[in-house]
Design a protein around this motif. Structure first.
Motif, short mmCIF file in Angstrom:
data_model
loop_
_atom_site.label_atom_id
_atom_site.label_comp_id
_atom_site.label_asym_id
_atom_site.label_seq_id
_atom_site.Cartn_x
_atom_site.Cartn_y
_atom_site.Cartn_z
N TYR A 1 56.79 58.13 -53.64
CA TYR A 1 55.80 58.07 -54.16
C TYR A 1 54.69 58.96 -53.84
O TYR A 1 54.96 59.67 -53.09
N LEU A 2 53.92 59.67 -54.90
CA LEU A 2 53.14 60.68 -54.46
C LEU A 2 51.28 59.97 -54.04
O LEU A 2 51.51 59.38 -54.84
N PRO A 3 50.84 60.15 -52.82
CA PRO A 3 49.94 59.47 -52.58
C PRO A 3 48.15 60.45 -52.60
O PRO A 3 47.28 59.64 -52.56
N SER A 4 48.40 61.31 -54.01
CA SER A 4 47.38 61.30 -54.44
C SER A 4 47.63 62.02 -55.95
O SER A 4 48.87 61.96 -56.22
N ASN B 1 46.83 67.91 -58.74
CA ASN B 1 47.81 68.97 -58.52
C ASN B 1 49.31 67.81 -59.51
O ASN B 1 50.66 68.16 -59.39
N VAL B 2 48.68 66.73 -60.48
CA VAL B 2 49.98 65.92 -60.21
C VAL B 2 51.16 66.57 -61.08
O VAL B 2 51.81 66.49 -61.21
N SER B 3 50.66 67.74 -62.14
CA SER B 3 51.59 68.17 -62.81
C SER B 3 52.36 68.92 -62.39
O SER B 3 53.62 68.75 -62.93
N ALA B 4 52.16 69.92 -61.13
CA ALA B 4 53.24 70.15 -60.83
C ALA B 4 54.70 69.40 -59.20
O ALA B 4 55.08 68.67 -59.57
N ALA B 5 53.05 68.26 -58.52
CA ALA B 5 53.45 67.72 -57.91
C ALA B 5 54.37 66.75 -58.49
O ALA B 5 55.83 66.15 -57.77
N PHE B 6 54.34 66.00 -59.77
CA PHE B 6 55.57 64.90 -59.90
C PHE B 6 56.36 65.77 -60.77
O PHE B 6 57.82 64.69 -59.83
N PRO C 1 57.03 72.14 -64.10
CA PRO C 1 55.89 71.63 -63.45
C PRO C 1 55.54 71.53 -65.35
O PRO C 1 55.73 72.26 -66.32
N PHE C 2 54.62 69.99 -65.36
CA PHE C 2 54.93 69.92 -66.24
C PHE C 2 53.50 70.53 -67.09
O PHE C 2 51.92 71.24 -66.61
N THR C 3 53.21 71.06 -68.21
CA THR C 3 52.20 72.08 -69.54
C THR C 3 51.16 71.33 -69.92
O THR C 3 50.19 71.82 -70.51
N LYS C 4 51.30 69.91 -70.60
CA LYS C 4 49.87 69.30 -70.88
C LYS C 4 49.54 68.61 -69.60
O LYS C 4 49.07 67.97 -69.47
N GLU C 5 47.98 68.46 -70.29
CA GLU C 5 46.86 67.74 -69.74
C GLU C 5 45.96 66.74 -70.41
O GLU C 5 46.26 67.22 -71.54
N PHE C 6 46.60 65.43 -69.95
CA PHE C 6 45.79 64.69 -70.90
C PHE C 6 44.43 63.92 -69.91
O PHE C 6 44.66 63.39 -69.06
N VAL D 1 60.58 63.99 -59.33
CA VAL D 1 61.53 63.84 -59.51
C VAL D 1 62.81 64.83 -58.71
O VAL D 1 63.47 64.11 -58.84
N ALA D 2 62.70 66.07 -59.45
CA ALA D 2 63.65 66.81 -59.01
C ALA D 2 63.74 67.10 -57.68
O ALA D 2 65.93 67.44 -57.00
N THR D 3 63.26 66.53 -56.13
CA THR D 3 63.44 66.82 -55.12
C THR D 3 64.11 65.05 -54.81
O THR D 3 65.25 65.31 -53.88
N ASN D 4 63.81 64.19 -55.27
CA ASN D 4 64.40 62.45 -55.31
C ASN D 4 65.50 61.72 -55.73
O ASN D 4 65.95 61.36 -55.95
N CYS D 5 65.59 62.80 -56.99
CA CYS D 5 65.88 61.97 -57.93
C CYS D 5 67.09 62.75 -58.29
O CYS D 5 67.39 63.73 -59.30
N PRO D 6 68.31 62.61 -57.78
CA PRO D 6 69.87 63.47 -58.48
C PRO D 6 70.28 62.75 -60.04
O PRO D 6 70.19 61.39 -60.26
N GLY D 7 70.77 64.02 -60.74
CA GLY D 7 70.47 64.10 -62.49
C GLY D 7 69.40 64.89 -62.66
O GLY D 7 69.54 64.32 -64.30
N PHE D 8 68.16 64.43 -62.14
CA PHE D 8 67.21 65.11 -63.39
C PHE D 8 66.36 66.54 -62.62
O PHE D 8 65.23 66.36 -63.29
#
Length: 480
Positions: free
Chosen positions: A302-305, A308-313, A331-336, A317-324
């Motif tokens: 999980y992210l505790p903050s 900079n979620v567009s890069a952190a999230f 990083p994500f490119t859109k902000e909502f 996933v890339a660090t902890n989830c094999p196959g993804f």
């Protein structure tokens, strides 16, 4: 003219009286808004985005005993599994911090339901099967923790839309969380990469309050086809939008008895669930363990903050989830964002101001969110919350070592039975300044009363201010 002069003299005498009584060591230090935690309890500048003043870049010595905190964490949330026996204790402590008499707390079925719902609510999640069809990813939604940014970017990012499913359970009377997990073969569920994003729990509550209030405004409701604002019967709405008193009353009503105060349930679009504990996502996982035992999914990371979620999230996933790795390596490119973030009505600013006072309302919010800090222990604990968590009677009840119940603990805190009583049913706003008392608040007058005996002259004078501090209807200096 004579009446005016006499009245002014009476006010002057009262102010002098309260100043004299207050001089008898009735001094309450104001906590600094810069107080934060150290080491495991350290707040850094990297965790201050949209934090409402909850965290700060300045550092002070940790106040909470780390060994004892580890015991509390293990009791409250072993292996990311919330212990429901802790839930009522947290509400009790929050009520104690606000000065409520626990004997007056409502225990209707709806009020009990509210306490449970506060810790178990989860709005669902997004599932995704990898391009090679071998792996599964589930993001558990937490409202007001960058959820819009994350879920919308996941929809934009994934390479195979048919492999994506989005389960939103927030408006259902009886949500069925199995919908989130059923697309994953039973024997593969314990191999699922499960992720979520959270933020400082108090910060989350302040932001969620702003969202709830914004969605309750006439302009928002009318733009969504709802022309009548039915929030008028809620006590806190008698105070003006964007005032400190309104937020303080909201917190007081929320903690005393949300159902009995008509705070819960709320209109669907102004959902009170925004303000609920982030640990509801862990309860979702706990229920899966109850259903499928060893095949149940577990929290992977999980992210505790939300910084900079567009890069952190994607990195999470890339660090902890094999196959993804490939799909989430950038990083994500859109902000909502939410329109509420503009804070047009000042709701968020008021909530931040109240927190910065570091007074009884702030302490109550700390007590209410101990479970969040215990479960998501990468989040630094604000210094004030460490102080609340260090209360001996609170710790005893949390660890099951107390021989007295919460009511007797409250009686001990109040003092002896012969002390001067003041607002026996509790004070709705400890920080309300009582007119013509030399700037004294309801809280400071109550403190004066605890050091006097019943049936004395001073006690009688203090008790006259009960008409301001503990009325059935809110009164005061124009905030209503």
């Amino acid at each position: 003219m004579v009446r005016t002069t006499t009245t002014s003299l009476a006010y002057f005498v009262l102010a002098v009286f309260f100043a004299a009584v207050a001089s008898k060591d009735y001094f309450f230090p104001q906590s600094s808004t810069d107080n934060v935690a150290c080491s495991k309890f350290t707040a850094t500048a990297a965790n201050t985005k949209d934090d409402g003043g909850v965290q700060s870049a300045s550092i002070q010595t940790a106040h909470l005993n780390e060994e004892l905190w580890d015991q509390i964490k293990q009791k409250s949330c072993p292996n990311y599994t919330p212990d429901p026996s802790i839930w009522p204790i947290l509400f009790e402590q929050a009520r104690i911090e606000l000065g409520f008499d626990l004997k007056t707390i409502p225990s209707t079925p709806k009020d009990v339901e509210f306490v449970n719902k506060f810790f178990t609510f989860s709005s669902g999640g997004i599932g995704y099967k990898s391009l090679d069809e071998e792996h599964h990813l589930v993001y558990l939604k937490v409202w007001k923790a960058a959820n819009d940014d994350i879920r919308k970017n996941i929809n934009l990012r994934v390479g195979k839309k048919d492999n994506l499913w989005d389960v939103d359970l927030n408006l259902r009377q009886k949500p069925d969380y199995s919908e989130l997990w059923s697309p994953i073969p039973l024997l593969k569920r314990n191999q699922t990469c499960v992720v979520t994003t959270v933020r400082d729990p108090v910060e989350h509550f302040l932001s969620a309050y702003n969202e709830l209030e914004f969605r309750s405004t006439d302009s928002f409701l009318s733009s969504h086809g709802l022309t009548e604002n039915t929030n008028g019967k809620k006590p806190y709405t008698r105070y003006r939008n964007g005032t400190d008193a309104r937020f303080e009353r909201y917190v007081s009503d929320f903690i005393w008895g949300a159902a009995s105060n008509d705070v819960y349930p709320s209109l669907p679009l102004s959902n009170i669930f925004h303000t609920f504990s982030q640990t509801g996502v862990l309860w979702n996982l706990k229920e899966q363990v109850d259903l499928v035992s060893l095949n149940a999914p577990r929290l992977t990371a999980y992210l505790p903050s939300i910084l900079n979620v567009s890069a952190a999230f994607p990195n999470l996933v890339a660090t902890n989830c094999p196959g993804f790795e490939e799909e989430f390596k950038y990083p994500f490119t859109k902000e909502f964002g939410h329109p509420s973030s503009l804070d047009e009505f000042g709701f968020y600013a008021a909530a931040k101001r109240v927190w910065s006072k570091q007074d009884s309302t702030s302490r109550a919010l700390c007590a209410l969110h101990l479970m969040d800090y215990a479960c998501f222990d990468l989040i630094p604990i604000p210094y004030l919350c460490q102080d609340v968590f260090s209360d001996a009677s609170f710790q005893d009840r949390l660890l099951g070592q107390a021989t007295n119940n919460a009511t007797s603990a409250h009686e001990t805190k109040k003092g002896t039975a012969t002390e001067c009583t003041f607002c026996k049913g509790g004070i709705l706003n400890l920080d309300l300044v009582v007119p013509e008392t030399g700037g004294n608040s309801c809280g400071s007058i109550k403190s004066m009363a605890t050091k006097e005996e019943n049936e004395t002259t001073i006690c009688a004078i203090l008790q006259k201010e009960e008409r301001v501090c503990c009325p059935t209807e809110p009164v005061g200096d124009g905030d209503a």
